[in-house]
Design a protein around this motif. Structure first.
Motif, PDB file in Angstrom:
ATOM      1  N   ASP A 160      49.217  45.105  37.223  1.00  0.00           N
ATOM      2  CA  ASP A 160      49.853  44.035  36.525  1.00  0.00           C
ATOM      3  C   ASP A 160      48.815  43.189  35.742  1.00  0.00           C
ATOM      4  O   ASP A 160      48.194  42.170  36.523  1.00  0.00           O
ATOM      5  N   GLU A 161      48.264  43.598  34.651  1.00  0.00           N
ATOM      6  CA  GLU A 161      46.981  42.760  34.195  1.00  0.00           C
ATOM      7  C   GLU A 161      47.187  41.349  33.667  1.00  0.00           C
ATOM      8  O   GLU A 161      46.464  40.618  33.804  1.00  0.00           O
ATOM      9  N   SER A 162      48.483  41.185  33.200  1.00  0.00           N
ATOM     10  CA  SER A 162      48.991  39.821  33.099  1.00  0.00           C
ATOM     11  C   SER A 162      48.711  38.914  34.049  1.00  0.00           C
ATOM     12  O   SER A 162      48.360  37.845  33.812  1.00  0.00           O
ATOM     13  N   ALA A 163      49.321  39.214  35.168  1.00  0.00           N
ATOM     14  CA  ALA A 163      49.490  38.382  36.220  1.00  0.00           C
ATOM     15  C   ALA A 163      47.971  38.323  36.802  1.00  0.00           C
ATOM     16  O   ALA A 163      47.687  37.020  37.185  1.00  0.00           O
ATOM     17  N   GLU A 164      47.264  39.257  36.747  1.00  0.00           N
ATOM     18  CA  GLU A 164      45.866  39.096  37.291  1.00  0.00           C
ATOM     19  C   GLU A 164      44.912  38.214  36.490  1.00  0.00           C
ATOM     20  O   GLU A 164      44.231  37.188  36.854  1.00  0.00           O
ATOM     21  N   ALA A 165      45.324  38.225  35.026  1.00  0.00           N
ATOM     22  CA  ALA A 165      44.541  37.242  34.073  1.00  0.00           C
ATOM     23  C   ALA A 165      45.073  35.873  34.302  1.00  0.00           C
ATOM     24  O   ALA A 165      44.288  34.895  34.280  1.00  0.00           O
ATOM     25  N   LEU A 166      46.290  35.765  34.602  1.00  0.00           N
ATOM     26  CA  LEU A 166      46.681  34.292  34.774  1.00  0.00           C
ATOM     27  C   LEU A 166      46.328  33.671  36.280  1.00  0.00           C
ATOM     28  O   LEU A 166      46.039  32.635  36.213  1.00  0.00           O
ATOM     29  N   LYS A 167      46.221  34.634  37.159  1.00  0.00           N
ATOM     30  CA  LYS A 167      45.434  34.414  38.468  1.00  0.00           C
ATOM     31  C   LYS A 167      44.139  33.907  38.290  1.00  0.00           C
ATOM     32  O   LYS A 167      43.697  32.867  38.890  1.00  0.00           O
ATOM     33  N   LEU A 168      43.489  34.678  37.665  1.00  0.00           N
ATOM     34  CA  LEU A 168      41.762  34.509  37.488  1.00  0.00           C
ATOM     35  C   LEU A 168      41.703  32.873  36.615  1.00  0.00           C
ATOM     36  O   LEU A 168      41.044  32.030  36.997  1.00  0.00           O
ATOM     37  N   ARG A 169      42.637  32.704  35.444  1.00  0.00           N
ATOM     38  CA  ARG A 169      42.567  31.578  34.744  1.00  0.00           C
ATOM     39  C   ARG A 169      43.026  30.373  35.786  1.00  0.00           C
ATOM     40  O   ARG A 169      42.424  29.316  35.579  1.00  0.00           O
ATOM     41  N   ALA A 170      43.732  30.670  36.591  1.00  0.00           N
ATOM     42  CA  ALA A 170      44.101  29.389  37.518  1.00  0.00           C
ATOM     43  C   ALA A 170      43.155  29.160  38.246  1.00  0.00           C
ATOM     44  O   ALA A 170      42.803  27.931  38.877  1.00  0.00           O
ATOM     45  N   GLN A 171      42.471  30.204  38.923  1.00  0.00           N
ATOM     46  CA  GLN A 171      41.172  29.979  39.598  1.00  0.00           C
ATOM     47  C   GLN A 171      40.064  29.218  38.899  1.00  0.00           C
ATOM     48  O   GLN A 171      39.409  28.217  39.633  1.00  0.00           O
ATOM     49  N   GLU A 172      39.830  29.530  37.761  1.00  0.00           N
ATOM     50  CA  GLU A 172      38.837  28.922  37.136  1.00  0.00           C
ATOM     51  C   GLU A 172      39.160  27.463  36.770  1.00  0.00           C
ATOM     52  O   GLU A 172      38.355  26.685  36.579  1.00  0.00           O
ATOM     53  N   GLU A 173      40.393  27.394  36.987  1.00  0.00           N
ATOM     54  CA  GLU A 173      40.811  25.556  36.259  1.00  0.00           C
ATOM     55  C   GLU A 173      40.826  25.073  37.611  1.00  0.00           C
ATOM     56  O   GLU A 173      40.369  23.623  37.266  1.00  0.00           O
ATOM     57  N   ASN A 174      40.903  25.554  38.632  1.00  0.00           N
ATOM     58  CA  ASN A 174      40.846  24.967  40.043  1.00  0.00           C
ATOM     59  C   ASN A 174      39.456  24.611  40.332  1.00  0.00           C
ATOM     60  O   ASN A 174      39.031  23.637  40.899  1.00  0.00           O
ATOM     61  N   ARG A 175      38.470  25.500  39.806  1.00  0.00           N
ATOM     62  CA  ARG A 175      37.090  25.130  40.093  1.00  0.00           C
ATOM     63  C   ARG A 175      36.398  24.153  39.006  1.00  0.00           C
ATOM     64  O   ARG A 175      35.540  23.312  39.261  1.00  0.00           O
ATOM     65  N   ALA A 176      37.257  23.928  37.956  1.00  0.00           N
ATOM     66  CA  ALA A 176      36.679  22.850  36.856  1.00  0.00           C
ATOM     67  C   ALA A 176      36.762  21.473  37.340  1.00  0.00           C
ATOM     68  O   ALA A 176      37.476  21.104  38.109  1.00  0.00           O
TER      69      ALA A 176
END
Length: 176
Positions: A160-176
């Motif tokens: 599920d590429e869309s779920a993986e992309a959303l998960k990656l984006r959430a991780q990036e936002e948490n780091r910022a």
């Protein structure tokens, strides 16, 4: 079959390591010593082919293959399972076609007796990866079909590429 799952992973890892090591040696020989191995590129291609065909079955087992299943995900458990069974049967049909065709091709190449360009190996001995890889892929689809038929699975699990992309984006936002 757990031991075979581990063997599958081990083969993929060893082939990847061998490709990397051989390519590294070739680069060092070429750019440091101004020489090289004439057969290195061809052997790397052979390793790559075997790794791809080992990876096909692995991808089915772990659900790493991508698919267009947005509509299927909206279905209830029963219809989703039925659609998945049809999809797996179609995949098995495709595997059967390629398995038969590639087997005939390998047998013809064996009769001809042509060798690889840079290695003293007959071409059919490398091309045998085609029917073996698709036989293994078919076996993985049979396992999925059994899981669907027995009710252990409710769908053909795909990446599920869309779920993986959303998960990656959430991780990036948490780091910022």
């Amino acid at each position: 079959m757990k031991w075979f799952d581990r063997l599958e992973e081990w083969v993929i890892g060893v082939l990847l390591a061998a490709m990397t090591a051989l390519t590294f040696v070739q680069v060092v020989l070429r750019y440091v010593f101004n020489t090289g191995l004439t057969w290195a590129q061809e052997l790397t291609s052979v390793f790559f082919a075997f790794m791809i065909f080992a990876g096909l079955g692995y991808g089915v087992r772990v659900g790493a293959h991508i698919g267009v299943d947005a509509v299927v995900r909206l279905l209830g458990r029963g219809p989703r399972r039925a659609v998945s069974i049809v999809a797996v049967l179609l995949c098995l049909g495709y595997c059967a076609l390629v398995l038969v065709g590639s087997s005939e091709y390998v047998l013809k190449m064996r009769d001809i007796g042509v060798e690889l360009e840079d290695l003293p190996i007959e071409r059919w001995q490398v091309l045998i990866v085609l029917p073996l890889g698709f036989a293994w892929l078919a076996w993985r689809f049979v396992q999925v079909l059994w899981g669907l038929w027995s009710g252990r699975l409710d769908s053909l699990h795909l990446a599920d590429e869309s779920a993986e992309a959303l998960k990656l984006r959430a991780q990036e936002e948490n780091r910022a």
